[in-house]
Scaffold this active site. Structure first.
Site, PDB file in Angstrom:
ATOM      1  N   HIS A   7      30.010  61.822 -35.607  1.00 54.15           N
ATOM      2  CA  HIS A   7      29.198  60.730 -36.029  1.00 54.15           C
ATOM      3  C   HIS A   7      27.737  60.941 -35.331  1.00 54.15           C
ATOM      4  O   HIS A   7      27.512  60.817 -34.163  1.00 54.15           O
ATOM      5  CB  HIS A   7      29.927  59.369 -35.455  1.00 54.15           C
ATOM      6  CG  HIS A   7      29.248  58.194 -36.251  1.00 54.15           C
ATOM      7  ND1 HIS A   7      28.130  58.199 -37.013  1.00 54.15           N
ATOM      8  CD2 HIS A   7      29.750  56.901 -36.054  1.00 54.15           C
ATOM      9  CE1 HIS A   7      27.833  56.822 -37.348  1.00 54.15           C
ATOM     10  NE2 HIS A   7      28.834  56.210 -36.890  1.00 54.15           N
TER      11      HIS A   7
ATOM     12  N   HIS B 114      23.400  56.051 -37.832  1.00 58.71           N
ATOM     13  CA  HIS B 114      23.395  54.608 -37.687  1.00 58.71           C
ATOM     14  C   HIS B 114      23.115  54.045 -36.429  1.00 58.71           C
ATOM     15  O   HIS B 114      23.161  52.923 -36.169  1.00 58.71           O
ATOM     16  CB  HIS B 114      24.832  54.196 -38.069  1.00 58.71           C
ATOM     17  CG  HIS B 114      25.419  54.465 -39.323  1.00 58.71           C
ATOM     18  ND1 HIS B 114      26.590  54.324 -39.753  1.00 58.71           N
ATOM     19  CD2 HIS B 114      24.936  55.071 -40.327  1.00 58.71           C
ATOM     20  CE1 HIS B 114      27.037  54.830 -41.030  1.00 58.71           C
ATOM     21  NE2 HIS B 114      25.718  55.198 -41.353  1.00 58.71           N
TER      22      HIS B 114
ATOM     23  N   TYR C 175      23.838  55.308 -33.281  1.00 57.56           N
ATOM     24  CA  TYR C 175      24.791  55.469 -31.932  1.00 57.56           C
ATOM     25  C   TYR C 175      24.171  56.773 -31.266  1.00 57.56           C
ATOM     26  O   TYR C 175      23.016  57.176 -31.479  1.00 57.56           O
ATOM     27  CB  TYR C 175      26.216  55.761 -32.605  1.00 57.56           C
ATOM     28  CG  TYR C 175      26.639  54.356 -33.261  1.00 57.56           C
ATOM     29  CD1 TYR C 175      27.020  53.463 -32.393  1.00 57.56           C
ATOM     30  CD2 TYR C 175      26.713  54.033 -34.459  1.00 57.56           C
ATOM     31  CE1 TYR C 175      27.269  51.959 -33.003  1.00 57.56           C
ATOM     32  CE2 TYR C 175      27.172  53.078 -35.017  1.00 57.56           C
ATOM     33  CZ  TYR C 175      27.544  51.892 -34.186  1.00 57.56           C
ATOM     34  OH  TYR C 175      27.666  50.524 -35.133  1.00 57.56           O
TER      35      TYR C 175
END
Ligand SMILES: Cc1cc2nc3c(=O)[nH]c(=O)nc-3n(C[C@H](O)[C@H](O)[C@H](O)COP(=O)(O)O)c2cc1C
Length: 371
Positions: free
Chosen positions: A170, A173, A175
């Site tokens: 990931h 977004h 993070y």
């Protein structure tokens, strides 16, 4: 021939062959018990496998760092109990005929928008910033960075040993990995910071290289990236194709096979000044610039984008014509579907059968259960 047949061509990435182009998007559901997935998780993911999804990406699941999660319902991807839970999940998905990868995550300095919970260790991020000018937690030391890279690599290796077919990292977004990409949250003056996006990519590239070294040359690695952030929907890491290449090429060179290019509406053109209002989307440009396979995502089959879902907003259905046209042009290779699959595990099979009148909209009440 059905128009949707183009979505049901197989696709091969390294050792993994997918039966079709539909991917279940990673979606945090916050139902882990003491950091472990339970039987309900295995059933939830198995139902989507049985419904014909080509590749399932798990909800974000966090690596072995003291403050890697921002919500107590987020599962760990470390420790015997959590890994035993994940073994139950992948075995269930395989029994249902599916393929799956966990989404490996570290939330960095970003709070959850669902809970005020805070970890009992200090929150960590590149420069101790949650958003531009907004301090939270502390800046990571060299030792923190080295340990975080090693923790990502260990998690990927655990996924491979448990029998998962791939992993997704990931990097989107807002993070941790994205906090390194973004100049507004990465103020470092060492080798992990810098004025150019290429310099700020170093941390993520080292994570990817460490994962590649731990899983070997053929195990597929997916990286999720986005221009937008939870902290700022309109900001962009790369406002030209050259900058996009500076950002993404080092990641592909480090070992990424598939770039998962997150947009909230997949049909929006990335650089309309160059190729017009119907031009390539983010996944289209990423594929063209890097040569890597790409996944697109954002409001497939639904009229409203997903951020409203957290405030209880539902969505009506939308036609798939635009997706089919782009897939026919091979603008991107795979398409991820989020909320439509929460509401309806059989969504993929209904699309395959051309049964569009049976497709349902998204009812936000579905988020209350893991079904
Ligand atoms: C409830 C919910 C949880 C989500 N959690 C994650 C997550 O853990 N990781 C991630 O990368 N994206 C997450 N997303 C974003 C989705 O992966 C996807 O990009 C977004 O929902 C757009 O797809 P859709 O319009 O088909 O729903 C989440 C979205 C929803 C609705």
């Amino acid at each position: 021939m059905r128009a949707t047949d183009v979505l049901f061509r197989p696709f091969r990435i390294g050792t993994m062959t997918l039966p079709n182009r539909i991917v279940m998007a990673p979606m945090t559901r916050s139902f882990a018990v003491d950091g472990s997935p339970v039987a309900a998780h295995a059933d939830y993911y198995r139902r989507r496998a049985e419904g014909g999804v080509g590749l399932i990406l798990s909800e974000g699941t966090v690596i072995d760092r003291p403050a890697s999660r921002n919500d107590p319902g987020v599962p760990f991807f470390h420790g015997d109990a959590a890994l035993a839970g994940w073994k139950g999940v992948i075995d269930a998905v395989h029994a249902g005929g599916g393929k799956m990868g966990p989404q490996l995550w570290h939330t960095g300095a970003l709070k959850s928008f669902q809970t005020e919970w805070v970890p009992d260790a200090p929150v960590e991020s590149p420069s101790g910033l949650e958003a531009p000018g907004s301090e939270r937690g502390r800046a990571m030391s060299d030792a923190d960075i080295a340990d975080t890279i090693a923790a990502f690599a260990r998690a990927a290796s655990e996924a491979q040993h448990l029998g998962f077919d791939t992993i997704e990292l990931h990097g989107a977004h807002g993070y941790l990995l994205d906090q390194f990409f973004w100049a507004a949250t990465n103020r470092r003056t060492d080798r992990y910071g810098g004025a150019s996006i290429g310099q700020r990519t170093r941390f993520a590239a080292e994570v990817v290289a460490a994962i590649r070294a731990s899983v070997g040359p053929d195990f597929p690695i997916i990286l999720r990236v986005s221009q937008w952030k939870v902290q700022d929907f309109t900001t962009r890491l790369a406002d030209t194709p050259d900058r996009m290449a500076d950002w993404l090429l080092p990641l592909v060179e480090a070992g990424v096979d598939v770039l998962h290019c997150s947009q909230r509406r997949f049909w929006q053109p990335e650089f309309p000044d160059i190729d017009g209002e119907h031009g390539l989307n983010f996944a289209g440009w990423a594929k063209k610039l890097t040569g890597a396979a790409t996944i697109s995502v954002g409001s497939v089959g639904l009229a409203e984008d997903f951020m409203g879902a957290f405030g209880g907003e539902s969505s009506t259905t939308a036609r798939l014509d635009n997706l089919i046209e782009r897939m026919e042009r091979d603008e991107f290779d795979l398409i991820a579907v989020g909320r439509a699959l929460i509401g309806d595990p059989a969504w993929t099979e209904k699309v395959r059968m051309g049964n569009s009148s049976a497709l349902k909209g998204f009812d936000a009440a579905a988020l209350a259960q893991l079904e």
